[in-house]
Enzyme design. Structure first.
Site, short mmCIF file in Angstrom:
data_model
loop_
_atom_site.label_atom_id
_atom_site.label_comp_id
_atom_site.label_asym_id
_atom_site.label_seq_id
_atom_site.Cartn_x
_atom_site.Cartn_y
_atom_site.Cartn_z
N GLU A 30 -0.01 26.64 -76.53
CA GLU A 30 1.34 26.10 -76.77
C GLU A 30 1.25 24.97 -77.78
O GLU A 30 0.42 24.07 -77.66
CB GLU A 30 1.91 25.60 -75.44
CG GLU A 30 3.11 24.69 -75.54
CD GLU A 30 4.33 25.33 -76.23
OE1 GLU A 30 4.66 26.47 -75.92
OE2 GLU A 30 4.91 24.64 -77.10
N ARG A 104 15.90 23.03 -67.85
CA ARG A 104 14.80 23.77 -68.46
C ARG A 104 13.45 23.12 -68.16
O ARG A 104 12.44 23.80 -67.96
CB ARG A 104 15.02 23.85 -69.96
CG ARG A 104 14.69 25.19 -70.55
CD ARG A 104 15.20 25.24 -71.96
NE ARG A 104 16.39 26.02 -72.03
CZ ARG A 104 16.47 27.20 -72.64
NH1 ARG A 104 15.43 27.69 -73.25
NH2 ARG A 104 17.58 27.88 -72.66
N TYR A 212 28.25 25.11 -66.44
CA TYR A 212 27.83 25.38 -65.06
C TYR A 212 27.08 24.17 -64.52
O TYR A 212 26.53 23.37 -65.28
CB TYR A 212 26.96 26.64 -64.97
CG TYR A 212 25.76 26.69 -65.89
CD1 TYR A 212 24.54 26.13 -65.54
CD2 TYR A 212 25.85 27.30 -67.13
CE1 TYR A 212 23.45 26.18 -66.39
CE2 TYR A 212 24.77 27.36 -68.00
CZ TYR A 212 23.58 26.80 -67.62
OH TYR A 212 22.50 26.84 -68.46
N ASP A 293 12.17 36.15 -77.18
CA ASP A 293 12.93 35.87 -78.40
C ASP A 293 12.16 36.25 -79.66
O ASP A 293 12.77 36.49 -80.71
CB ASP A 293 13.27 34.37 -78.48
CG ASP A 293 14.51 34.02 -77.68
OD1 ASP A 293 14.99 34.88 -76.91
OD2 ASP A 293 15.00 32.88 -77.81
P1 FAD Z 1 10.91 30.14 -75.78
O1 FAD Z 1 11.37 29.81 -74.41
O2 FAD Z 1 11.65 29.63 -76.97
O3 FAD Z 1 9.40 29.67 -75.86
C1 FAD Z 1 8.65 29.75 -77.05
C2 FAD Z 1 7.47 28.79 -76.90
O4 FAD Z 1 6.55 29.01 -77.95
C3 FAD Z 1 7.89 27.32 -76.98
O5 FAD Z 1 7.31 26.61 -75.92
C4 FAD Z 1 7.37 26.88 -78.33
O6 FAD Z 1 7.03 25.51 -78.37
C5 FAD Z 1 6.14 27.76 -78.47
N1 FAD Z 1 5.73 28.00 -79.85
C6 FAD Z 1 6.54 28.29 -80.91
N2 FAD Z 1 5.81 28.47 -82.02
C7 FAD Z 1 4.50 28.32 -81.66
C8 FAD Z 1 3.28 28.40 -82.37
N3 FAD Z 1 3.24 28.66 -83.67
N4 FAD Z 1 2.11 28.17 -81.69
C9 FAD Z 1 2.12 27.89 -80.36
N5 FAD Z 1 3.27 27.79 -79.64
C10 FAD Z 1 4.45 28.02 -80.27
N6 FAD Z 1 18.96 32.48 -71.81
C11 FAD Z 1 19.29 32.75 -70.54
O7 FAD Z 1 18.74 33.72 -69.96
N7 FAD Z 1 20.21 32.01 -69.86
C12 FAD Z 1 20.85 30.97 -70.44
O8 FAD Z 1 21.66 30.30 -69.80
C13 FAD Z 1 20.54 30.64 -71.79
N8 FAD Z 1 21.14 29.61 -72.41
C14 FAD Z 1 20.82 29.33 -73.69
C15 FAD Z 1 21.45 28.27 -74.32
C16 FAD Z 1 21.14 27.97 -75.63
C17 FAD Z 1 21.79 26.78 -76.28
C18 FAD Z 1 20.18 28.74 -76.33
C19 FAD Z 1 19.84 28.44 -77.77
C20 FAD Z 1 19.56 29.79 -75.70
C21 FAD Z 1 19.87 30.11 -74.38
N9 FAD Z 1 19.24 31.16 -73.73
C22 FAD Z 1 19.56 31.44 -72.44
C23 FAD Z 1 18.20 31.93 -74.39
C24 FAD Z 1 16.82 31.48 -73.94
O9 FAD Z 1 16.65 30.09 -74.10
C25 FAD Z 1 15.74 32.19 -74.72
O10 FAD Z 1 16.04 33.55 -74.83
C26 FAD Z 1 14.39 32.02 -74.01
O11 FAD Z 1 14.01 30.67 -73.97
C27 FAD Z 1 13.34 32.84 -74.73
O12 FAD Z 1 12.11 32.68 -74.08
P2 FAD Z 1 10.77 32.86 -74.89
O13 FAD Z 1 9.68 32.60 -73.93
O14 FAD Z 1 10.82 34.13 -75.64
O15 FAD Z 1 10.83 31.71 -75.99
#
Ligand code: FAD
Length: 403
Positions: A30, A104, A212, A293
């Site tokens: 991370e 979060r 919420y 994502d």
């Molecule tokens: P993330 O949770 O974004 O995690 C990615 C991780 O990778 C981070 O910790 C980052 O620091 C790390 N990282 C990035 N680049 C690198 C790198 N080069 N090297 C090492 N580490 C790295 N979803 C819901 O289900 N319910 C909700 O209510 C909701 N509300 C939201 C509200 C907002 C305002 C937004 C923008 C999004 C919301 N989402 C919600 C969507 C949700 O936040 C994302 O879909 C989710 O966090 C994706 O999870 P992930 O693990 O794919 O990525």
């Protein structure tokens, strides 16, 4: 087999817990020095919470979450209840798992506490990933160090570096033409708000407000998270930007006092572009694979981005724990692509419904559109039961392909 996961967000942490439970060696890298996304919130629905509970973190998360009493759609200017659906125990009974509003930072830290600390490497920012002919993949970090693993998972979010190695450069998300502000407000500062413990969408022309409660009534946390979306501007370059004073409130001029009271209760946040990932043709290349994502960032109007990352993680862990890596990586996109596309499409459609313009005098078809919108909100939970009742792991083990 050794797995290297880039990104300890919601998807990466869930994957690490699930792999550990399957007896697979996993290291998590991370870029942040500390897991502390303070000031942000997330809502998790039954399709995500049932998997987290199965992974043994349900009780700890339940203790720091609030279950919404109802899901309510309101007219943004009159506060009229357009539609309402049961929350709390009724939702839980219907879908077999709770709906949680949670900070979060609480979610991330609870998940991280379930990961072997020796395997969680903070302050490691990946800059590139490549496949090697020997059937392994190599991650390079910003300090020049490298790590070699049988499989590298890109769980590095919407601006993924790993995605470049899988899908090629320039394949990232696009701006949706909508942008947002967010804030955390104390319930005590919202005397006009009806049903403060419900999850509510206030809908109106070219904008909507979602809020919420979260943080757990058991510990007397009275925080309400809001997310205020405005249509426009037409184009956006880069990440968040500071907004002009009053920009948020101006976007909600003429809306109900409860809405304006909430938006004015905290200093205006930066303005965020809302991004959406066009479908990628590839989720895997050699021994590199994407989740969350990084491969399907979606608009937040269904609250499903994090839930879909959780679903991806448990399916990928089940496959990697149960078969050889090549078969696992070939099977994983077939199990996840259709589902995540359907959810993303549905989130996009919901955004359009939430922002319908006012009908112009003499345009009956526009009035019909509003009536059709209200009917969709009335039928929302039945029409979207397929999102909430889904069991990712059972689907993976019993039915194979998921339509
Ligand atoms: P993330 O949770 O974004 O995690 C990615 C991780 O990778 C981070 O910790 C980052 O620091 C790390 N990282 C990035 N680049 C690198 C790198 N080069 N090297 C090492 N580490 C790295 N979803 C819901 O289900 N319910 C909700 O209510 C909701 N509300 C939201 C509200 C907002 C305002 C937004 C923008 C999004 C919301 N989402 C919600 C969507 C949700 O936040 C994302 O879909 C989710 O966090 C994706 O999870 P992930 O693990 O794919 O990525």
């Amino acid at each position: 087999m050794e797995i290297a996961v880039v990104g300890a967000g919601i998807g990466g942490l869930t994957l690490a817990i699930a792999l550990q439970r399957a007896g697979v060696t996993v290291d998590l890298y991370e870029r942040a020095e500390e897991l502390r996304e303070v000031g942000a919130a997330v809502a998790l629905s039954a399709n995500g919470t049932r998997e987290l509970s199965r992974l043994g973190v349900g009780e700890a998360l339940d203790a720091v979450s609030t279950q919404p009493t109802e899901l309510i759609y309101r007219d943004g200017r009159t506060a009229e209840r357009i539609a309402a659906h049961p929350g709390g125990a009724d939702y839980r009974a219907r879908f077999g798992a709770p709906y949680w509003g949670i900070h979060r930072v609480d979610l991330q830290q609870t998940l991280a506490a379930a990961v072997d600390p020796a395997r969680l490497h903070l302050g490691r920012a990946a800059t590139a990933v490549r496949n090697e002919p020997a059937g392994v993949a190599v991650v390079t970090f910003d300090d020049g160090s490298t790590v070699t693993a049988d499989v590298v998972v890109g769980a590095d979010g919407v601006h993924s570096v790993v995605r470049d190695a899988v899908a090629g450069t320039g394949q990232g998300p696009v701006y949706s033409g909508t942008s947002a502000f967010r804030g955390l407000v104390r319930r005590a500062d919202l005397p006009s708000l009806p049903d403060p413990l419900a999850i509510q969408f206030w809908t109106g022309p070219h904008a909507h407000l979602l809020h919420y409660a979260m943080g757990g009534t058991a510990r007397n946390d009275d925080t309400i998270n809001f997310f205020a979306v405005l249509c426009g501007p037409d184009a956006w370059q880069g990440g968040t930007r500071d907004a002009a004073p009053g920009e948020l409130l101006d976007g909600f001029a003429g809306w109900h006092p409860a809405v304006r009271e909430m938006l004015a209760a905290v200093p205006q946040s930066p303005r965020w572009p809302l991004l959406s990932q066009p479908p990628l043709t590839r989720w895997t290349r050699g021994r590199v694979v994407l989740l969350g994502d990084a491969c399907h960032a979606m608009l937040p109007h269904h609250g499903q981005g994090a839930n879909q990352s959780i679903e991806d993680a448990v399916v990928l862990a089940e496959l990697l724990g149960g078969t050889d890596p090549d078969t696992a990586l070939a099977t994983y996109p077939r199990r996840r692509r259709a589902r995540t596309r359907a959810v993303a499409r549905s989130a996009w459609e919901t955004g359009t419904l939430l922002h319908l313009p006012d009908p112009r005098p003499g345009h009956d078809h526009e009035l019909d559109e509003l009536k059709a919108r209200d009917a969709r909100f009335e039928n929302y939970l039945d029409a979207n039961a397929w999102v909430h009742e889904y069991t990712a792991t059972a689907a993976a083990t019993t039915t194979g392909e998921v339509a």
